[in-house]
Design a protein around this motif. Structure first.
Motif, short mmCIF file in Angstrom:
data_model
loop_
_atom_site.label_atom_id
_atom_site.label_comp_id
_atom_site.label_asym_id
_atom_site.label_seq_id
_atom_site.Cartn_x
_atom_site.Cartn_y
_atom_site.Cartn_z
N GLU A 200 0.83 -1.20 0.00
CA GLU A 200 0.00 0.00 0.00
C GLU A 200 0.87 1.25 0.00
OE1 GLU A 200 -2.45 -0.25 3.44
OE2 GLU A 200 -3.52 -2.05 2.77
N PRO A 201 0.32 2.39 -0.45
CA PRO A 201 1.08 3.64 -0.38
C PRO A 201 1.54 3.91 1.06
CG PRO A 201 -0.86 3.93 -1.74
CD PRO A 201 -0.98 2.56 -1.12
N GLY A 202 2.78 4.30 1.20
CA GLY A 202 3.34 4.56 2.53
C GLY A 202 4.13 3.39 3.09
N ASP A 203 3.92 2.18 2.54
CA ASP A 203 4.77 1.06 2.94
C ASP A 203 6.20 1.33 2.47
OD1 ASP A 203 2.62 -0.26 4.04
OD2 ASP A 203 2.27 -1.57 2.32
N VAL A 204 7.15 0.68 3.10
CA VAL A 204 8.56 0.94 2.82
C VAL A 204 9.18 -0.24 2.08
CG1 VAL A 204 10.85 1.27 3.87
CG2 VAL A 204 8.87 2.51 4.76
N VAL A 205 9.95 0.07 1.04
CA VAL A 205 10.73 -0.93 0.32
C VAL A 205 12.20 -0.52 0.39
CG1 VAL A 205 11.24 -1.98 -1.91
CG2 VAL A 205 8.86 -1.59 -1.22
N VAL A 206 13.03 -1.40 0.92
CA VAL A 206 14.47 -1.19 0.99
C VAL A 206 15.10 -1.98 -0.14
CG1 VAL A 206 16.56 -1.37 2.38
CG2 VAL A 206 14.35 -0.95 3.50
N VAL A 207 15.89 -1.32 -0.98
CA VAL A 207 16.59 -2.00 -2.07
C VAL A 207 18.09 -1.86 -1.87
CG1 VAL A 207 14.75 -1.80 -3.78
CG2 VAL A 207 16.36 0.08 -3.50
N ALA A 208 18.84 -2.88 -2.25
CA ALA A 208 20.28 -2.86 -2.04
C ALA A 208 21.00 -3.46 -3.24
CB ALA A 208 20.64 -3.63 -0.77
N SER A 209 22.02 -2.76 -3.72
CA SER A 209 22.85 -3.26 -4.81
C SER A 209 24.05 -2.34 -4.95
CB SER A 209 22.07 -3.30 -6.13
OG SER A 209 22.86 -3.87 -7.16
N CYS A 210 25.14 -2.87 -5.50
CA CYS A 210 26.29 -2.03 -5.81
C CYS A 210 26.84 -2.45 -7.18
CB CYS A 210 27.37 -2.14 -4.73
SG CYS A 210 28.23 -3.73 -4.67
N ALA A 211 27.78 -1.69 -7.70
CA ALA A 211 28.33 -1.97 -9.02
C ALA A 211 29.01 -3.33 -9.06
CB ALA A 211 29.33 -0.87 -9.39
N PRO A 212 28.79 -4.12 -10.12
CA PRO A 212 27.89 -3.86 -11.25
C PRO A 212 26.44 -4.12 -10.83
CG PRO A 212 28.89 -6.01 -11.49
CD PRO A 212 29.51 -5.39 -10.28
N TYR A 213 25.61 -3.12 -10.99
CA TYR A 213 24.26 -3.15 -10.43
C TYR A 213 23.38 -4.20 -11.09
CZ TYR A 213 26.17 1.31 -9.02
OH TYR A 213 26.99 2.28 -8.53
N THR A 214 22.54 -4.83 -10.28
CA THR A 214 21.57 -5.78 -10.80
C THR A 214 20.37 -5.00 -11.32
OG1 THR A 214 22.29 -7.43 -9.19
CG2 THR A 214 20.17 -7.81 -10.26
N ARG A 215 20.09 -5.10 -12.60
CA ARG A 215 19.05 -4.28 -13.22
C ARG A 215 17.69 -4.50 -12.57
NH1 ARG A 215 17.50 -4.04 -19.70
NH2 ARG A 215 15.70 -2.64 -19.46
N SER A 216 17.40 -5.74 -12.21
CA SER A 216 16.08 -6.02 -11.64
C SER A 216 15.86 -5.29 -10.32
CB SER A 216 15.89 -7.53 -11.44
OG SER A 216 16.84 -8.04 -10.51
#
Length: 304
Positions: A200-216
């Motif tokens: 829902e709007p306001g929920d939090v999504v944490v994403v993590a990646s570093c070079a070479p970055y995973t496109r997905s």
């Protein structure tokens, strides 16, 4: 090419803010893609930017020295020397850069034929330098804001691929110890699109990646932001594709002689972040931990 910036940045913090503006196209198209990446990498490694020659930095970044000179002038400096002085002033006498300076000196003096112990010690020194690198970029108000989001959002989901799947699992596990409805971004057998659609709007999504970055992972960040989620990026550079869709971004170095990207500093960062979330939750965190211990005991589960 656009006119030179009238007033060049005077501090490392101002350089970092400018790199973020370029990453988020503020102002739009102010730097070319390659130049933007070079600028971001320079501000992400202030110690090396301060002490290496223009030729050494150019070789490290895979560009011609003239590219660094043009970048400096584009930012409003008379030349690269004036640009570099911002980095030198930032680290001169700063205690927080002591260990990274020491690590750099030790690494440059290390024998090519390193012993088994020296191999381990070298990795340790490099991790210390990476930890010092992210500590030097932290802002108290941003940390407090992110810890508050992770503590109080209705749902928190964490996403990473390859090496960062392990990091995401660690962070999601720690959050799950402290609060309810915190987990990996996953909808079994249905895929990431379905998992995001259930938020829902306001929920939090944490994403993590570093070079070479995973496109997905970058695609997940963009999709979550479009869907109304508040995105937090944990990455390595201000030129990372995770930065633009993120409300907050943290930059963790990973320079290392490890066979792949070093995760040591990322784990230390997540441990600190979890402590801040626990502090935000206060008694609620203690109660959650106690419930967990009671369930473990009731189920007869052995823990280390």
């Amino acid at each position: 090419m656009q006119a030179r910036t009238p007033t060049p940045p005077k501090t490392l913090d101002e350089l970092r803010e400018l790199a973020l503006k370029f990453a988020r196209a503020e102002p739009a198209d102010a730097l070319g893609g390659k130049t933007q990446q070079v600028f971001a990498r320079l501000v992400d490694m202030p110690e090396q930017s301060a002490v290496r020659s223009i030729s050494e930095l150019a070789a490290l970044l895979g560009v011609n020295p003239s590219t660094l000179t043009r970048l400096a002038k584009r930012l409003g400096f008379e030349g690269f020397g004036e640009f570099q002085s911002v980095f030198r002033n930032a680290i001169a006498g700063e205690p927080r850069y002591f260990y990274s300076r020491q690590a750099d000196q030790l690494l440059h003096n290390a024998d090519a034929e390193a012993s088994e112990i020296e191999t381990m010690a070298r990795l340790g020194r490099e991790s210390i330098a990476n930890i010092e690198g992210f500590i030097g970029q932290l802002e108290a108000d941003k940390l407090a804001a992110v810890a508050g989001l992770l503590a109080k959002a209705k749902r928190v989901r964490v996403h990473g691929e390859r090496q960062f799947h392990g990091f995401a699992s660690f962070l999601a596990y720690g959050l799950g110890m402290l609060r309810s409805d915190a987990a990996l971004l996953d909808a079994p057998r249905l895929g990431l699109a379905e998992a995001i659609s259930q938020l829902e709007p306001g929920d939090v999504v944490v994403v993590a990646s570093c070079a070479p970055y995973t496109r997905s992972v970058a695609d997940v960040a963009k999709a979550a932001a479009r869907n109304g989620q508040r995105v937090i990026a944990i990455t390595d550079s201000r030129s990372s594709p995770l930065v633009a869709p993120a409300e907050h971004a943290f930059f963790i170095p990973h320079a290392s002689s490890f066979i792949s990207n070093s995760m040591g500093a990322y784990i230390v960062f997540s441990e600190g972040l979890l402590n801040l979330v626990a502090w935000q939750l206060g008694d609620a965190a203690l109660e959650a931990l106690q419930r967990r211990e009671d369930l473990i005991e009731a189920l007869g589960i052995e823990t280390p």
